[in-house]
Write an enzyme that holds these catalytic residues in place. Structure first.
Site, PDB file in Angstrom:
ATOM      1  N   ASP A   1     -41.186 -23.637  21.685  1.00  0.00           N
ATOM      2  CA  ASP A   1     -40.125 -23.767  20.683  1.00  0.00           C
ATOM      3  C   ASP A   1     -40.740 -23.967  19.302  1.00  0.00           C
ATOM      4  OD1 ASP A   1     -38.078 -23.381  22.529  1.00  0.00           O
ATOM      5  OD2 ASP A   1     -38.103 -25.484  23.127  1.00  0.00           O
TER       6      ASP A   1
ATOM      7  N   LYS B   1     -42.499 -19.961  27.937  1.00  0.00           N
ATOM      8  CA  LYS B   1     -41.111 -19.538  27.676  1.00  0.00           C
ATOM      9  C   LYS B   1     -40.934 -19.217  26.197  1.00  0.00           C
ATOM     10  CE  LYS B   1     -37.381 -22.438  27.480  1.00  0.00           C
ATOM     11  NZ  LYS B   1     -36.508 -22.078  26.361  1.00  0.00           N
TER      12      LYS B   1
ATOM     13  N   ASP C   1     -36.322 -16.127  27.420  1.00  0.00           N
ATOM     14  CA  ASP C   1     -35.086 -16.921  27.571  1.00  0.00           C
ATOM     15  C   ASP C   1     -34.110 -16.550  26.459  1.00  0.00           C
ATOM     16  OD1 ASP C   1     -33.241 -18.955  28.066  1.00  0.00           O
ATOM     17  OD2 ASP C   1     -34.458 -20.507  27.110  1.00  0.00           O
TER      18      ASP C   1
ATOM     19  N   LYS D   1     -30.889 -15.329  27.294  1.00  0.00           N
ATOM     20  CA  LYS D   1     -29.534 -15.576  27.826  1.00  0.00           C
ATOM     21  C   LYS D   1     -28.560 -14.471  27.446  1.00  0.00           C
ATOM     22  CE  LYS D   1     -30.062 -20.625  27.510  1.00  0.00           C
ATOM     23  NZ  LYS D   1     -31.302 -20.737  26.736  1.00  0.00           N
TER      24      LYS D   1
ATOM     25  N   HIS E   1     -25.594 -11.949  27.252  1.00  0.00           N
ATOM     26  CA  HIS E   1     -24.178 -12.057  27.612  1.00  0.00           C
ATOM     27  C   HIS E   1     -23.423 -11.053  26.749  1.00  0.00           C
ATOM     28  CE1 HIS E   1     -20.498 -14.984  28.211  1.00  0.00           C
ATOM     29  NE2 HIS E   1     -20.245 -13.746  28.577  1.00  0.00           N
ATOM     30  N   ASP E   2     -23.147  -9.874  27.324  1.00  0.00           N
ATOM     31  CA  ASP E   2     -22.468  -8.819  26.558  1.00  0.00           C
ATOM     32  C   ASP E   2     -21.848  -7.871  27.576  1.00  0.00           C
ATOM     33  OD1 ASP E   2     -21.791  -6.881  24.519  1.00  0.00           O
ATOM     34  OD2 ASP E   2     -23.424  -7.684  23.301  1.00  0.00           O
ATOM     35  N   ILE E   3     -21.373  -6.705  27.149  1.00  0.00           N
ATOM     36  CA  ILE E   3     -20.809  -5.768  28.129  1.00  0.00           C
ATOM     37  C   ILE E   3     -21.937  -5.270  29.037  1.00  0.00           C
ATOM     38  CG2 ILE E   3     -18.858  -5.095  26.674  1.00  0.00           C
ATOM     39  CD1 ILE E   3     -20.412  -2.517  25.996  1.00  0.00           C
ATOM     40  N   PRO E   4     -21.585  -4.873  30.281  1.00  0.00           N
ATOM     41  CA  PRO E   4     -22.636  -4.547  31.255  1.00  0.00           C
ATOM     42  C   PRO E   4     -23.676  -3.545  30.754  1.00  0.00           C
ATOM     43  CG  PRO E   4     -20.522  -4.696  32.357  1.00  0.00           C
ATOM     44  CD  PRO E   4     -20.222  -4.841  30.893  1.00  0.00           C
TER      45      PRO E   4
ATOM     46  N   THR F   1     -24.720  -2.807  27.721  1.00  0.00           N
ATOM     47  CA  THR F   1     -25.602  -3.384  26.693  1.00  0.00           C
ATOM     48  C   THR F   1     -26.613  -4.335  27.328  1.00  0.00           C
ATOM     49  OG1 THR F   1     -23.827  -3.176  25.089  1.00  0.00           O
ATOM     50  CG2 THR F   1     -25.602  -4.683  24.524  1.00  0.00           C
TER      51      THR F   1
ATOM     52  N   THR G   1     -26.104 -27.145  29.836  1.00  0.00           N
ATOM     53  CA  THR G   1     -26.030 -28.588  30.118  1.00  0.00           C
ATOM     54  C   THR G   1     -25.516 -29.368  28.911  1.00  0.00           C
ATOM     55  OG1 THR G   1     -28.373 -28.679  29.619  1.00  0.00           O
ATOM     56  CG2 THR G   1     -27.775 -28.719  31.936  1.00  0.00           C
TER      57      THR G   1
ATOM     58  N   GLN H   1     -32.998 -34.922  24.952  1.00  0.00           N
ATOM     59  CA  GLN H   1     -32.580 -34.818  26.349  1.00  0.00           C
ATOM     60  C   GLN H   1     -31.903 -36.139  26.736  1.00  0.00           C
ATOM     61  OE1 GLN H   1     -32.683 -32.169  28.072  1.00  0.00           O
ATOM     62  NE2 GLN H   1     -34.359 -30.880  27.329  1.00  0.00           N
TER      63      GLN H   1
ATOM     64  N   GLY I   1     -41.113 -28.677  27.281  1.00  0.00           N
ATOM     65  CA  GLY I   1     -41.456 -28.327  25.903  1.00  0.00           C
ATOM     66  C   GLY I   1     -42.262 -29.398  25.225  1.00  0.00           C
ATOM     67  N   ARG I   2     -41.578 -30.233  24.460  1.00  0.00           N
ATOM     68  CA  ARG I   2     -42.250 -31.178  23.569  1.00  0.00           C
ATOM     69  C   ARG I   2     -43.284 -32.105  24.208  1.00  0.00           C
ATOM     70  NH1 ARG I   2     -36.416 -32.161  21.095  1.00  0.00           N
ATOM     71  NH2 ARG I   2     -36.043 -31.572  23.263  1.00  0.00           N
TER      72      ARG I   2
HETATM   73  O1  C5P Z   1     -38.879 -30.049  24.596  1.00  0.00           O
HETATM   74  P1  C5P Z   1     -38.073 -29.993  25.864  1.00  0.00           P
HETATM   75  O2  C5P Z   1     -38.875 -30.291  27.102  1.00  0.00           O
HETATM   76  O3  C5P Z   1     -36.812 -30.812  25.768  1.00  0.00           O
HETATM   77  O4  C5P Z   1     -37.650 -28.452  25.948  1.00  0.00           O
HETATM   78  C1  C5P Z   1     -36.812 -27.988  26.945  1.00  0.00           C
HETATM   79  C2  C5P Z   1     -36.590 -26.526  26.794  1.00  0.00           C
HETATM   80  O5  C5P Z   1     -35.644 -26.122  27.765  1.00  0.00           O
HETATM   81  C3  C5P Z   1     -36.016 -26.077  25.454  1.00  0.00           C
HETATM   82  O6  C5P Z   1     -36.543 -24.764  25.196  1.00  0.00           O
HETATM   83  C4  C5P Z   1     -34.545 -26.019  25.680  1.00  0.00           C
HETATM   84  O7  C5P Z   1     -33.908 -25.061  24.883  1.00  0.00           O
HETATM   85  C5  C5P Z   1     -34.488 -25.568  27.135  1.00  0.00           C
HETATM   86  N1  C5P Z   1     -33.289 -25.937  27.845  1.00  0.00           N
HETATM   87  C6  C5P Z   1     -32.879 -27.250  28.011  1.00  0.00           C
HETATM   88  N2  C5P Z   1     -31.733 -27.525  28.707  1.00  0.00           N
HETATM   89  C7  C5P Z   1     -31.037 -26.529  29.246  1.00  0.00           C
HETATM   90  C8  C5P Z   1     -31.439 -25.210  29.117  1.00  0.00           C
HETATM   91  C9  C5P Z   1     -32.593 -24.953  28.397  1.00  0.00           C
HETATM   92  O8  C5P Z   1     -33.524 -28.166  27.543  1.00  0.00           O
HETATM   93  N3  C5P Z   1     -29.971 -26.812  29.951  1.00  0.00           N
END
Ligand code: C5P
Length: 232
Positions: A11, A33, A60, A62, A64-67, A69, A119, A189, A209-210
């Site tokens: 990210d 990712k 990643d 995600k 989401h459009d017409i089939p 596309t 989420t 989170q 990520g972080r």
């Molecule tokens: O830095 P962190 O570990 O929180 O990063 C989590 C990654 O997972 C981010 O790229 C975030 O967009 C993604 N993500 C998430 N929760 C979701 C779906 C994706 O944290 N439900």
């Protein structure tokens, strides 16, 4: 480790920072990712750069459009050599089948996983978008649509992994973000699981990520996580 379960979320807001980070890790320690933030800034060239360095890339975006596309976008992503990509299950079964068929026609055949509910939604928000309350039941229902459409699996919260593993069997791929060690900063989170708990509950791949990207020594953090998961 030839088959790492950790997928590091790159990210970052630009290609140079992402490339500098990637020099500090290896394909045997992690997959990577690329999400919409980095992809919008850096484009397909960065994905090709990572794939050329033997990293498995989860794109990643995600879709989401017409089939039609979505099918074309999936073909293009497969051409980039990505290892995994995702679509929103809320796009409906026809869209999911079109995505899967496009991938089946591609040379590289990446894994295709569905996003069930974001989420970030809570129970109160579901009626606003026309869904009944009860995130868990909705996630289970949407994961069932993904499986019926022949997707490889879904992205889910580690809190849902055990339920989905029981319901959809051991071949259904579960990818879980929301992972933190006990002492880690939670950042934004809210409900998290440790790597070991997520794997124990049935997750195949952990998006982290972080805790890795901000660590002074990312390779050491990955080594520690990989060791823990292996000996569980
Ligand atoms: O830095 P962190 O570990 O929180 O990063 C989590 C990654 O997972 C981010 O790229 C975030 O967009 C993604 N993500 C998430 N929760 C979701 C779906 C994706 O944290 N439900």
């Amino acid at each position: 480790m030839a088959d790492p379960r950790v997928i590091v979320a790159l990210d970052f807001t630009d290609a140079d920072t992402a490339k500098a980070f990637v020099k500090r890790v290896t394909p045997s320690r992690c997959r990577l990712k690329v999400g919409m933030e980095l992809f919008t800034a850096a484009g397909p060239g960065l994905v090709e750069h990572l794939a050329a360095r033997n990293f498995d890339v989860f794109l990643d975006l995600k879709y989401h459009d017409i089939p039609t596309t979505v099918a074309h976008a999936c073909s293009q992503a497969a051409e980039l050599g990505v290892w995994m990509l995702n679509v929103h299950v809320l796009g409906g079964k026809r869209m999911l089948v079109a995505a899967r068929e496009a991938i089946e026609r591609s040379k590289h055949r990446p894994l295709l996983v569905g996003v069930t509910l974001l989420t970030s939604h809570n129970d109160d928000e579901l009626p606003e978008i026309g869904l009944a309350r009860g995130t868990e039941r909705q996630v289970e229902r949407l994961a069932g649509i993904a499986q019926d459409a022949g997707l490889n699996g879904v992205v889910c919260s580690p809190l849902e992994a055990a339920l989905l593993r029981r319901r959809f069997g051991k071949e259904f791929v579960l990818v879980t973000p929301g992972i933190r060690q006990a002492g880690d900063a939670m950042d934004d989170q809210r409900r998290t699981r440790t790597p070991v708990d997520a794997v124990t509950e049935g997750a195949d791949y952990l998006v982290i990520g972080r805790p890795v990207t901000r660590a002074p020594d990312p390779a050491a953090v990955l080594d520690a996580i990989n060791r823990e998961i292996l000996i569980r």
